[in-house]
Design a protein around this motif. Sequence first.
Motif, PDB file in Angstrom:
ATOM      1  N   LYS A 125       4.277   5.505  -5.622  1.00  0.00           N
ATOM      2  CA  LYS A 125       4.175   5.457  -7.093  1.00  0.00           C
ATOM      3  C   LYS A 125       3.100   6.420  -7.598  1.00  0.00           C
ATOM      4  O   LYS A 125       3.310   7.116  -8.586  1.00  0.00           O
ATOM      5  CB  LYS A 125       3.847   4.037  -7.570  1.00  0.00           C
ATOM      6  CG  LYS A 125       5.002   3.087  -7.513  1.00  0.00           C
ATOM      7  CD  LYS A 125       4.625   1.788  -8.202  1.00  0.00           C
ATOM      8  CE  LYS A 125       4.592   0.682  -7.204  1.00  0.00           C
ATOM      9  NZ  LYS A 125       4.305  -0.636  -7.770  1.00  0.00           N
ATOM     10  N   ASN A 126       1.966   6.450  -6.911  1.00  0.00           N
ATOM     11  CA  ASN A 126       0.879   7.347  -7.321  1.00  0.00           C
ATOM     12  C   ASN A 126       1.292   8.807  -7.198  1.00  0.00           C
ATOM     13  O   ASN A 126       0.954   9.628  -8.057  1.00  0.00           O
ATOM     14  CB  ASN A 126      -0.386   7.081  -6.509  1.00  0.00           C
ATOM     15  CG  ASN A 126      -1.029   5.760  -6.865  1.00  0.00           C
ATOM     16  OD1 ASN A 126      -0.789   5.207  -7.932  1.00  0.00           O
ATOM     17  ND2 ASN A 126      -1.831   5.229  -5.961  1.00  0.00           N
ATOM     18  N   THR A 165       3.643   9.483 -10.111  1.00  0.00           N
ATOM     19  CA  THR A 165       2.868   9.530 -11.354  1.00  0.00           C
ATOM     20  C   THR A 165       2.097  10.841 -11.466  1.00  0.00           C
ATOM     21  O   THR A 165       2.093  11.487 -12.512  1.00  0.00           O
ATOM     22  CB  THR A 165       1.892   8.336 -11.414  1.00  0.00           C
ATOM     23  OG1 THR A 165       2.655   7.128 -11.381  1.00  0.00           O
ATOM     24  CG2 THR A 165       1.044   8.370 -12.665  1.00  0.00           C
ATOM     25  N   GLU A 166       1.465  11.247 -10.374  1.00  0.00           N
ATOM     26  CA  GLU A 166       0.683  12.486 -10.374  1.00  0.00           C
ATOM     27  C   GLU A 166       1.562  13.702 -10.631  1.00  0.00           C
ATOM     28  O   GLU A 166       1.224  14.568 -11.435  1.00  0.00           O
ATOM     29  CB  GLU A 166      -0.049  12.623  -9.036  1.00  0.00           C
ATOM     30  CG  GLU A 166      -0.967  13.822  -8.959  1.00  0.00           C
ATOM     31  CD  GLU A 166      -1.692  13.887  -7.620  1.00  0.00           C
ATOM     32  OE1 GLU A 166      -1.668  14.977  -6.999  1.00  0.00           O
ATOM     33  OE2 GLU A 166      -2.258  12.870  -7.201  1.00  0.00           O
ATOM     34  N   ASP A 187       2.487   1.719  -3.336  1.00  0.00           N
ATOM     35  CA  ASP A 187       1.501   2.257  -4.287  1.00  0.00           C
ATOM     36  C   ASP A 187       1.279   3.753  -4.075  1.00  0.00           C
ATOM     37  O   ASP A 187       1.142   4.504  -5.054  1.00  0.00           O
ATOM     38  CB  ASP A 187       0.170   1.507  -4.169  1.00  0.00           C
ATOM     39  CG  ASP A 187       0.264   0.084  -4.703  1.00  0.00           C
ATOM     40  OD1 ASP A 187       1.211  -0.227  -5.474  1.00  0.00           O
ATOM     41  OD2 ASP A 187      -0.614  -0.735  -4.345  1.00  0.00           O
ATOM     42  N   LEU A 188       1.263   4.199  -2.823  1.00  0.00           N
ATOM     43  CA  LEU A 188       1.112   5.632  -2.544  1.00  0.00           C
ATOM     44  C   LEU A 188       2.296   6.427  -3.112  1.00  0.00           C
ATOM     45  O   LEU A 188       2.110   7.503  -3.688  1.00  0.00           O
ATOM     46  CB  LEU A 188       0.970   5.888  -1.049  1.00  0.00           C
ATOM     47  CG  LEU A 188      -0.366   5.510  -0.411  1.00  0.00           C
ATOM     48  CD1 LEU A 188      -0.290   5.615   1.111  1.00  0.00           C
ATOM     49  CD2 LEU A 188      -1.483   6.395  -0.949  1.00  0.00           C
ATOM     50  N   THR A 228       2.853  13.615 -14.322  1.00  0.00           N
ATOM     51  CA  THR A 228       1.761  13.900 -15.252  1.00  0.00           C
ATOM     52  C   THR A 228       1.386  15.378 -15.203  1.00  0.00           C
ATOM     53  O   THR A 228       1.195  16.017 -16.242  1.00  0.00           O
ATOM     54  CB  THR A 228       0.535  13.018 -14.931  1.00  0.00           C
ATOM     55  OG1 THR A 228       0.930  11.651 -14.999  1.00  0.00           O
ATOM     56  CG2 THR A 228      -0.589  13.268 -15.911  1.00  0.00           C
ATOM     57  N   ASP A 274       0.829  -1.216   0.000  1.00  0.00           N
ATOM     58  CA  ASP A 274       0.000   0.000   0.000  1.00  0.00           C
ATOM     59  C   ASP A 274       0.860   1.262   0.000  1.00  0.00           C
ATOM     60  O   ASP A 274       0.571   2.223  -0.719  1.00  0.00           O
ATOM     61  CB  ASP A 274      -0.940   0.020   1.209  1.00  0.00           C
ATOM     62  CG  ASP A 274      -2.047  -1.013   1.093  1.00  0.00           C
ATOM     63  OD1 ASP A 274      -2.344  -1.454  -0.042  1.00  0.00           O
ATOM     64  OD2 ASP A 274      -2.620  -1.384   2.139  1.00  0.00           O
TER      65      ASP A 274
END
Length: 145
Positions: free
Chosen positions: A48-49, A52-53, A45-46, A56, A42
């Motif tokens: 990585k997110n 990514t954010e 994933d946080l 982007t 988890d």
Amino acid sequence: MRKLFLAFLLSSSLYSSSLYTLDNVHSLNLYFASEASFLNQDKKDLLKNMATEKLTKAGFLLGETDASLFVIKIDTVEVKEAHVVYIEVGLGEEVIAKRKAKTETFAYTYLDSKFIKTQDPYTQTFASLTLLIDAFIKAHKDDNE
């Protein structure tokens, strides 16, 4: 003449914000590697997110075919009651090395890292990774202006 050339070289390097050239880098694939004991799936994933954010939002296209590889590596060692965390952010690309025969290879064309010692490894890792990604985005923006 040498002094004039040296003065020109030194003064032009004062305006360089980065050792790296990030011109025309537009699309990235994210590679995240970590075996850090304090990062469960988890939390990975946080991180990585978040990456990514940020990328982007800065205008990078993610997930394109044949894109440059944006690498995030996190390693840790537990020392007594603290964690020593090594965080690395890099841009890996296929390049042609200038050798006798032109050699195609994979190389880091951008690399930055941080060592931190902390009692709260996840919070400090998140903050340090944020700073490293922000520095990459700033260097990219400076090179493309």
